[in-house]
Design a protein around this motif. Structure first.
Motif, PDB file in Angstrom:
ATOM      1  N   LYS A 270      25.839  -5.362  11.944  1.00 44.25           N
ATOM      2  CA  LYS A 270      25.192  -6.054  10.821  1.00 44.25           C
ATOM      3  C   LYS A 270      24.560  -5.075   9.833  1.00 44.25           C
ATOM      4  CE  LYS A 270      25.979 -10.354  12.084  1.00 44.25           C
ATOM      5  NZ  LYS A 270      24.899 -11.212  12.582  1.00 44.25           N
ATOM      6  N   GLY A 271      24.733  -3.765  10.077  1.00 40.94           N
ATOM      7  CA  GLY A 271      24.312  -2.780   9.097  1.00 40.94           C
ATOM      8  C   GLY A 271      22.852  -2.390   9.102  1.00 40.94           C
ATOM      9  N   VAL A 272      22.223  -2.368  10.270  1.00 43.98           N
ATOM     10  CA  VAL A 272      20.816  -1.968  10.321  1.00 43.98           C
ATOM     11  C   VAL A 272      20.671  -0.506   9.884  1.00 43.98           C
ATOM     12  CG1 VAL A 272      20.203  -3.614  12.120  1.00 43.98           C
ATOM     13  CG2 VAL A 272      20.980  -1.329  12.772  1.00 43.98           C
ATOM     14  N   PRO A 273      19.501  -0.123   9.354  1.00 41.82           N
ATOM     15  CA  PRO A 273      19.317   1.243   8.854  1.00 41.82           C
ATOM     16  C   PRO A 273      19.208   2.294   9.946  1.00 41.82           C
ATOM     17  CG  PRO A 273      17.269   0.013   8.696  1.00 41.82           C
ATOM     18  CD  PRO A 273      18.330  -0.970   9.079  1.00 41.82           C
TER      19      PRO A 273
ATOM     20  N   VAL B  94      13.924 -10.057   8.824  1.00 38.92           N
ATOM     21  CA  VAL B  94      14.452  -9.280   7.702  1.00 38.92           C
ATOM     22  C   VAL B  94      14.766 -10.205   6.524  1.00 38.92           C
ATOM     23  CG1 VAL B  94      16.353  -7.828   6.906  1.00 38.92           C
ATOM     24  CG2 VAL B  94      15.355  -7.443   9.164  1.00 38.92           C
ATOM     25  N   GLU B  95      15.375 -11.335   6.813  1.00 46.23           N
ATOM     26  CA  GLU B  95      15.691 -12.290   5.741  1.00 46.23           C
ATOM     27  C   GLU B  95      14.408 -12.769   5.048  1.00 46.23           C
ATOM     28  OE1 GLU B  95      18.106 -16.508   5.050  1.00 46.23           O
ATOM     29  OE2 GLU B  95      17.673 -15.807   7.076  1.00 46.23           O
ATOM     30  N   LYS B  96      13.382 -13.040   5.841  1.00 49.69           N
ATOM     31  CA  LYS B  96      12.099 -13.478   5.278  1.00 49.69           C
ATOM     32  C   LYS B  96      11.502 -12.386   4.395  1.00 49.69           C
ATOM     33  CE  LYS B  96       7.684 -15.457   6.763  1.00 49.69           C
ATOM     34  NZ  LYS B  96       6.898 -15.921   7.943  1.00 49.69           N
TER      35      LYS B  96
ATOM     36  N   ILE C   3      13.936  -1.844   7.444  1.00 54.13           N
ATOM     37  CA  ILE C   3      13.247  -2.406   8.612  1.00 54.13           C
ATOM     38  C   ILE C   3      14.071  -2.021   9.842  1.00 54.13           C
ATOM     39  CG2 ILE C   3      12.445  -4.505   9.743  1.00 54.13           C
ATOM     40  CD1 ILE C   3      12.125  -5.750   6.959  1.00 54.13           C
ATOM     41  N   ILE C   4      13.553  -1.063  10.586  1.00 54.89           N
ATOM     42  CA  ILE C   4      14.289  -0.474  11.710  1.00 54.89           C
ATOM     43  C   ILE C   4      13.992  -1.249  12.992  1.00 54.89           C
ATOM     44  CG2 ILE C   4      14.623   1.628  13.075  1.00 54.89           C
ATOM     45  CD1 ILE C   4      13.599   3.168  10.545  1.00 54.89           C
ATOM     46  N   PRO C   5      15.008  -1.778  13.669  1.00 53.41           N
ATOM     47  CA  PRO C   5      14.776  -2.542  14.895  1.00 53.41           C
ATOM     48  C   PRO C   5      14.349  -1.652  16.054  1.00 53.41           C
ATOM     49  CG  PRO C   5      17.130  -2.258  14.522  1.00 53.41           C
ATOM     50  CD  PRO C   5      16.435  -1.730  13.292  1.00 53.41           C
ATOM     51  N   GLY C   6      13.401  -2.140  16.847  1.00 55.47           N
ATOM     52  CA  GLY C   6      12.922  -1.419  18.024  1.00 55.47           C
ATOM     53  C   GLY C   6      13.457  -2.048  19.301  1.00 55.47           C
ATOM     54  N   ILE C   7      14.109  -1.247  20.129  1.00 54.90           N
ATOM     55  CA  ILE C   7      14.770  -1.744  21.337  1.00 54.90           C
ATOM     56  C   ILE C   7      14.189  -1.079  22.585  1.00 54.90           C
ATOM     57  CG2 ILE C   7      16.987  -1.907  22.568  1.00 54.90           C
ATOM     58  CD1 ILE C   7      16.804  -3.679  20.082  1.00 54.90           C
ATOM     59  N   LYS C   8      13.928  -1.883  23.595  1.00 56.38           N
ATOM     60  CA  LYS C   8      13.471  -1.360  24.888  1.00 56.38           C
ATOM     61  C   LYS C   8      14.150  -2.178  25.998  1.00 56.38           C
ATOM     62  CE  LYS C   8       9.366  -0.766  27.829  1.00 56.38           C
ATOM     63  NZ  LYS C   8       9.513   0.682  28.088  1.00 56.38           N
ATOM     64  N   PRO C   9      15.114  -1.611  26.697  1.00 57.03           N
ATOM     65  CA  PRO C   9      15.799  -2.361  27.752  1.00 57.03           C
ATOM     66  C   PRO C   9      14.891  -2.625  28.941  1.00 57.03           C
ATOM     67  CG  PRO C   9      16.510  -0.071  27.737  1.00 57.03           C
ATOM     68  CD  PRO C   9      15.669  -0.254  26.520  1.00 57.03           C
ATOM     69  N   LEU C  10      15.031  -3.809  29.517  1.00 58.80           N
ATOM     70  CA  LEU C  10      14.299  -4.127  30.738  1.00 58.80           C
ATOM     71  C   LEU C  10      14.794  -3.212  31.852  1.00 58.80           C
ATOM     72  CD1 LEU C  10      14.424  -8.036  30.592  1.00 58.80           C
ATOM     73  CD2 LEU C  10      12.400  -6.595  30.246  1.00 58.80           C
ATOM     74  N   ALA C  11      13.856  -2.710  32.673  1.00 58.04           N
ATOM     75  CA  ALA C  11      14.258  -1.778  33.728  1.00 58.04           C
ATOM     76  C   ALA C  11      13.556  -2.027  35.054  1.00 58.04           C
ATOM     77  CB  ALA C  11      13.990  -0.346  33.275  1.00 58.04           C
TER      78      ALA C  11
ATOM     79  N   LEU D 143       0.803  -1.220   0.000  1.00 54.65           N
ATOM     80  CA  LEU D 143       0.000   0.000   0.000  1.00 54.65           C
ATOM     81  C   LEU D 143       0.840   1.275   0.000  1.00 54.65           C
ATOM     82  CD1 LEU D 143      -2.927  -0.946   2.406  1.00 54.65           C
ATOM     83  CD2 LEU D 143      -3.150  -0.185   0.032  1.00 54.65           C
ATOM     84  N   GLY D 144       2.148   1.125   0.208  1.00 56.86           N
ATOM     85  CA  GLY D 144       3.001   2.305   0.091  1.00 56.86           C
ATOM     86  C   GLY D 144       3.910   2.623   1.256  1.00 56.86           C
ATOM     87  N   ALA D 145       3.966   1.768   2.272  1.00 57.50           N
ATOM     88  CA  ALA D 145       4.881   2.034   3.391  1.00 57.50           C
ATOM     89  C   ALA D 145       6.322   2.103   2.877  1.00 57.50           C
ATOM     90  CB  ALA D 145       4.757   0.949   4.452  1.00 57.50           C
ATOM     91  N   GLU D 146       7.037   3.125   3.293  1.00 61.27           N
ATOM     92  CA  GLU D 146       8.404   3.314   2.810  1.00 61.27           C
ATOM     93  C   GLU D 146       9.451   2.792   3.791  1.00 61.27           C
ATOM     94  OE1 GLU D 146       9.195   7.221   1.267  1.00 61.27           O
ATOM     95  OE2 GLU D 146       7.130   7.453   0.563  1.00 61.27           O
ATOM     96  N   TYR D 147       9.022   2.473   4.992  1.00 60.24           N
ATOM     97  CA  TYR D 147       9.909   1.861   5.975  1.00 60.24           C
ATOM     98  C   TYR D 147       9.044   1.211   7.048  1.00 60.24           C
ATOM     99  CZ  TYR D 147       8.854   5.925   8.906  1.00 60.24           C
ATOM    100  OH  TYR D 147       8.212   6.894   9.630  1.00 60.24           O
ATOM    101  N   ALA D 148       9.658   0.406   7.895  1.00 59.85           N
ATOM    102  CA  ALA D 148       8.929  -0.243   8.983  1.00 59.85           C
ATOM    103  C   ALA D 148       9.765  -0.172  10.259  1.00 59.85           C
ATOM    104  CB  ALA D 148       8.617  -1.695   8.638  1.00 59.85           C
ATOM    105  N   VAL D 149       9.089  -0.046  11.373  1.00 60.93           N
ATOM    106  CA  VAL D 149       9.729  -0.070  12.694  1.00 60.93           C
ATOM    107  C   VAL D 149       9.206  -1.295  13.418  1.00 60.93           C
ATOM    108  CG1 VAL D 149      10.074   1.133  14.880  1.00 60.93           C
ATOM    109  CG2 VAL D 149       9.863   2.446  12.758  1.00 60.93           C
ATOM    110  N   THR D 150      10.099  -2.104  13.957  1.00 56.63           N
ATOM    111  CA  THR D 150       9.658  -3.349  14.581  1.00 56.63           C
ATOM    112  C   THR D 150       9.114  -3.138  15.991  1.00 56.63           C
ATOM    113  OG1 THR D 150      11.676  -4.028  15.772  1.00 56.63           O
ATOM    114  CG2 THR D 150      11.563  -4.509  13.394  1.00 56.63           C
ATOM    115  N   GLN D 151       8.281  -4.085  16.397  1.00 62.13           N
ATOM    116  CA  GLN D 151       7.933  -4.205  17.806  1.00 62.13           C
ATOM    117  C   GLN D 151       9.222  -4.479  18.576  1.00 62.13           C
ATOM    118  OE1 GLN D 151       6.457  -3.524  20.442  1.00 62.13           O
ATOM    119  NE2 GLN D 151       4.486  -4.569  20.174  1.00 62.13           N
TER     120      GLN D 151
END
Length: 210
Positions: free
Chosen positions: A186-189, A115-117, A127-135, A95-103
């Motif tokens: 590993k070269g994430v965007p 990403v490989e899939k 595909i931008i990885p989303g990080i949330k450290p446990l706190a 539908l036109g998404a130009e990038y994605a941010v992961t859960q």
């Protein structure tokens, strides 16, 4: 809202359906709202083409929006399985998404598999990885249940030794740093940080990594 954003000169947006209300067993759209992000994408696409949601032409169209969407390396809580969830992601891109941010995720291998899939399926958007450290200790039960993500054995082993929030916070920082370093190698965007309840931890990780 699109008109307001356009007036402010904002040209790139992240389109999200939103979460269900805590008191609801399933997601219930607000009146005239959408049940899925793809419907919101269709509205933005029509806006970009010069039409309001009711089909009325926009007399003075502004610059079109580019946008991104969410994706789920493990799966969305409402998805029956990873395959049906991945099909929704494919629709978002079509539908036109130009990038994605992961859960958020704690197992980098899950991100790399996703990403490989996507690449094998012909999806080329960043595909931008989303990080949330446990706190907090409470997150050990809340996070896997709420976000449907696994806590890897190595992290779980260290986390279960913690007796205070501060101890877990330090474990979270160490793990988050390791995640970020590997992802960058590993070269994430880019990396998206989820800051709720983790601002101090993310500041520390950023200092160490960047």
């Amino acid at each position: 809202m699109l008109l307001d954003l356009q007036f402010l000169g904002i040209e790139n947006i992240l389109l999200l359906r939103g979460d269900k209300a805590k008191e609801d067993a399933r997601f219930i759209p607000t009146p005239d709202g959408y049940a899925h992000t793809t419907e919101l994408q269709e509205q933005v696409n029509r806006f970009n083409e010069g039409f309001f949601v009711d089909g009325t032409p926009i007399k003075v169209p502004g610059l079109p929006f580019s946008y991104g969407v969410a994706c789920y390396p493990e799966k969305h809580e409402e998805a029956l399985n990873p395959e049906t969830d991945f099909e929704w992601f494919k629709k978002k891109v079509a539908l036109g998404a130009e990038y994605a941010v992961t859960q958020l995720f704690y197992d980098n291998a899950a991100y790399f598999r996703f990403v490989e899939k996507a690449r094998k399926a012909g999806i080329t958007v960043p595909i931008i990885p989303g990080i949330k450290p446990l706190a907090k200790l409470s997150q050990l039960s809340v996070v896997p249940k709420t976000f449907h993500c696994d806590i890897p054995e190595a992290l779980a082993s260290e986390a279960l030794k913690c007796r205070t929030d501060e101890e877990l916070k330090q474990v979270g920082i160490e793990w988050g740093e390791q995640q970020c370093r590997e992802l960058i190698a590993k070269g994430v965007p880019g990396i998206h940080f989820y800051t709720v309840s983790a601002v101090d931890s993310i500041c520390e990780i950023a200092k160490r990594v960047f």
